[in-house]
Design an enzyme around this catalytic site. Structure first.
Site, short mmCIF file in Angstrom:
data_model
loop_
_atom_site.label_atom_id
_atom_site.label_comp_id
_atom_site.label_asym_id
_atom_site.label_seq_id
_atom_site.Cartn_x
_atom_site.Cartn_y
_atom_site.Cartn_z
N LYS A 191 0.86 -1.19 0.00
CA LYS A 191 0.00 0.00 0.00
C LYS A 191 0.89 1.24 0.00
O LYS A 191 1.53 1.56 0.99
CB LYS A 191 -0.92 0.05 1.23
CG LYS A 191 -2.02 1.09 1.01
CD LYS A 191 -2.59 1.66 2.25
CE LYS A 191 -1.75 2.71 2.90
NZ LYS A 191 -1.57 3.95 2.10
N GLU A 266 10.51 1.14 10.13
CA GLU A 266 11.54 2.17 9.95
C GLU A 266 10.82 3.49 10.16
O GLU A 266 9.97 3.88 9.35
CB GLU A 266 12.15 2.05 8.55
CG GLU A 266 13.51 2.71 8.46
CD GLU A 266 13.39 4.11 7.92
OE1 GLU A 266 13.36 5.05 8.75
OE2 GLU A 266 13.33 4.27 6.70
N CYS A 300 13.49 10.87 7.16
CA CYS A 300 13.39 10.34 8.52
C CYS A 300 14.71 10.53 9.27
O CYS A 300 14.72 10.64 10.48
CB CYS A 300 12.98 8.87 8.48
SG CYS A 300 13.93 7.95 7.29
N GLU A 397 9.67 15.55 15.73
CA GLU A 397 10.05 15.47 14.32
C GLU A 397 9.14 16.42 13.53
O GLU A 397 7.93 16.28 13.54
CB GLU A 397 9.87 14.04 13.82
CG GLU A 397 10.32 13.87 12.40
CD GLU A 397 10.26 12.44 11.91
OE1 GLU A 397 9.26 11.75 12.18
OE2 GLU A 397 11.22 12.00 11.25
P1 ADP Z 1 3.61 10.12 7.15
O1 ADP Z 1 3.68 11.27 8.09
O2 ADP Z 1 4.91 9.76 6.52
O3 ADP Z 1 2.47 10.22 6.20
P2 ADP Z 1 2.20 7.92 8.28
O4 ADP Z 1 2.67 6.97 9.30
O5 ADP Z 1 0.95 8.70 8.54
O6 ADP Z 1 3.41 8.87 8.06
O7 ADP Z 1 2.01 7.23 6.87
C1 ADP Z 1 2.86 6.24 6.35
C2 ADP Z 1 2.02 5.17 5.68
O8 ADP Z 1 1.20 4.53 6.67
C3 ADP Z 1 1.06 5.69 4.61
O9 ADP Z 1 1.03 4.74 3.54
C4 ADP Z 1 -0.27 5.72 5.34
O10 ADP Z 1 -1.39 5.61 4.49
C5 ADP Z 1 -0.15 4.50 6.24
N1 ADP Z 1 -1.02 4.49 7.42
C6 ADP Z 1 -1.50 5.55 8.11
N2 ADP Z 1 -2.30 5.14 9.12
C7 ADP Z 1 -2.34 3.78 9.07
C8 ADP Z 1 -3.00 2.75 9.86
N3 ADP Z 1 -3.79 3.04 10.88
N4 ADP Z 1 -2.80 1.46 9.51
C9 ADP Z 1 -1.99 1.15 8.48
N5 ADP Z 1 -1.36 2.06 7.71
C10 ADP Z 1 -1.51 3.36 7.99
#
Ligand code: ADP
Length: 494
Positions: A191, A266, A300, A397
């Site tokens: 995803k 990560e 990161c 961050e």
């Molecule tokens: P960023 O600030 O880099 O967007 P996130 O952790 O929000 O960091 O997003 C990183 C990835 O995790 C994206 O692909 C996002 O859609 C996915 N993501 C966000 N929330 C969830 C969740 N509850 N379960 C699984 N994946 C998630």
């Protein structure tokens, strides 16, 4: 960062967007709900394309395809050398299409085309090639156990892996995840981030063209709490590899408990970058600028806490301010541009909020601090001095072009304050004293330490976090561990 001479300035053409649907079992299909979401060009805020919005139903289909491919064994039981050969073919196709991939990355993420061309896409190709070389070198041990037995271990693919990636290096994060998964014989449901699905979808098509069998790589674009969450709880998924925010990782860790999934994370950082007075200051200043502002500060491992020894502090600040003033912000398709927009409105708002926190908490904003222009999510390169360890701009961050500078007076203070964080992803030190450099490298609690350099990445070198910056390692031989299960086989010789 290298600047391009004026007479070579040129605008790179925007690429065509070809893949916008879910890629499942080798077919391009709309989402089951028929829903789509927009992906934007961050420099102009215009909609580039509508992307199929995957959800639980689409994840089910993708996991079924990955499961059937894995359990059927075409990929996992293929001769390892043949798997490697297909991966090399994939890397060659990525290379042939490098220009298009770089332009797609710039379109979707907003990063300068010179960065996509020089860093992101070459590292993608290197990573797939590096892991192609591992495919036929993953082997077990023979174990001298007591008695009349022959005991050996096999390293088998962990199975179907769910991979969830962020938007800051979309193609590269896909490559870091696909490389070890493909080499070990796993199958994949990825995803991509909702902000940046385009390169991942294009790469899936190139993998198919390279002959990687259908069902090995499946891509479901969509949102985290829907598609991402469905992947994390799906009983048909054996492992989750996630890159993103620490807070999201904690949600995933809890959600993955019931099915006992293998996890690698990560996550973020607030990486200390320490300049001692005996450093080569030209290199240190260039390095400190690059460490934070590269990729619009959206790394990161960004060197976001800069510690400078007091005797050179003011000189370093003056030089950093001058570099910020020279930095070229603008159209990311212009080959001279050094800094593009932030990825979206939410990130843009968050960064400017932290600029306000910095001021409220008593730090001094000596450079930038505002929006650049009036279209697109551009933020000026920003620099705070007089930062103390407890300020929000020192602890959190920010993921944007905001550098917090602190003064220190001796080695022990520098290492103690460098370690005063819940993160532990990366660190750097600038000094001509080799003993001091190694002492710092051994005392700092971080997964990567750069000495007199920053952001030097290679697919062969492991990367990952201490403390709350991660779980496990990516890249290198270490990156294979999380994609294999060890099986012990004991044979009676009696
Ligand atoms: P960023 O600030 O880099 O967007 P996130 O952790 O929000 O960091 O997003 C990183 C990835 O995790 C994206 O692909 C996002 O859609 C996915 N993501 C966000 N929330 C969830 C969740 N509850 N379960 C699984 N994946 C998630």
């Amino acid at each position: 960062m290298a600047t391009i001479a004026e007479n070579t300035a040129q605008k790179v053409a925007r690429p065509e967007v070809r893949q916008t649907l879910c890629f499942i079992g080798g077919k391009w299909i709309p989402s089951a709900s028929g829903k789509t979401f927009d992906t934007l060009h961050p420099a102009t805020e215009e909609v580039i394309a509508q992307i199929a919005e995957g959800d639980a139903a689409d994840i089910d289909l993708a996991v079924d395809a990955a499961r059937a491919q894995f359990d059927g064994g075409e990929w996992s039981r293929m001769d390892a050398r043949e798997r490697g050969r297909l991966m090399y073919q994939f890397a060659d196709l990525l290379e042939e299409n490098a220009g298009e991939l770089a332009a797609l990355e710039t379109l979707d993420n907003g990063k300068p085309i010179s960065d996509s061309r020089a860093a992101d896409i070459p590292l993608v190709i290197q990573c797939i090639r590096y892991y192609a070389g591992w495919a036929d070198k993953i082997q077990g041990d023979t174990i001298p156990i007591d008695g009349d037995f022959f005991c050996y271990t096999r390293r088998e693919p962990v199975g179907v892996v769910g991979q969830i990636i962020p938007w800051n290096f979309p193609a590269l994060m896909a490559a870091w995840k696909w490389g070890p998964a493909l080499a070990t014989g796993c199958t994949i449901v990825m995803k991509p981030a909702e902000q940046t699905p385009l390169t991942c979808l294009r790469m899936a098509r190139l993998a198919q063209k390279a002959g990687i069998p259908d069902g090995v790589i499946n891509v479901v674009p969509g949102y985290g709490p829907t598609a991402g969450a469905a992947l994390v709880t799906h009983p048909g998924v054996d492992k989750i590899a996630f890159t993103g925010e620490m807070a999201t990782a904690k949600i995933i860790q809890r959600a993955a408990t019931d099915t006992m999934k293998r996890l690698t994370f990560e996550l973020g950082g607030k990486s200390p970058n320490v300049i001692f007075a005996d450093a080569d200051l030209d290199a240190a200043v260039d390095g400190a600028h690059f460490a934070l502002y590269f990729n619009q500060g959206q790394c990161c491992c960004a060197g976001s806490r800069l510690f400078v020894e007091d005797s050179v502090h003011d000189e370093v600040i003056d030089r950093l301010i001058a570099k910020n003033q020279d930095r070229r912000l603008g159209d990311p398709f212009d080959t001279e541009t050094e800094q593009g927009p932030q990825v979206d409105q939410a990130q843009f708002d968050k960064i400017l909020e932290y600029v306000e926190y910095g001021k409220q908490d008593g730090a001094k904003c000596v450079s930038g601090g505002k929006r650049h222009g009036d279209v697109g999510y551009f933020v000026e390169p920003t620099l705070f001095t007089g930062v103390t360890d407890d300020m929000r701009i020192a602890t959190d961050e920010i993921f944007g072009p905001v550098l917090s500078v602190m003064k220190f007076s001796d080695f022990d203070e520098a290492t103690r304050r460098a370690n005063n964080t819940t993160f532990g992803l990366a660190a750097a030190v600038w000094t001509r004293d080799i003993s001091k450099a190694h002492r710092f490298a051994s005392e700092v609690r971080a997964g990567t330490v750069w000495v007199n350099c920053y952001d030097v990445f290679d697919s062969a070198a492991p990367f990952g976090g201490f403390k709350q910056s991660g779980l496990g390692r990516e890249l290198g031989e270490a990156g294979l561990a999380a994609y294999t299960e060890s099986k012990t086989v004991t044979v009676s010789l009696g």
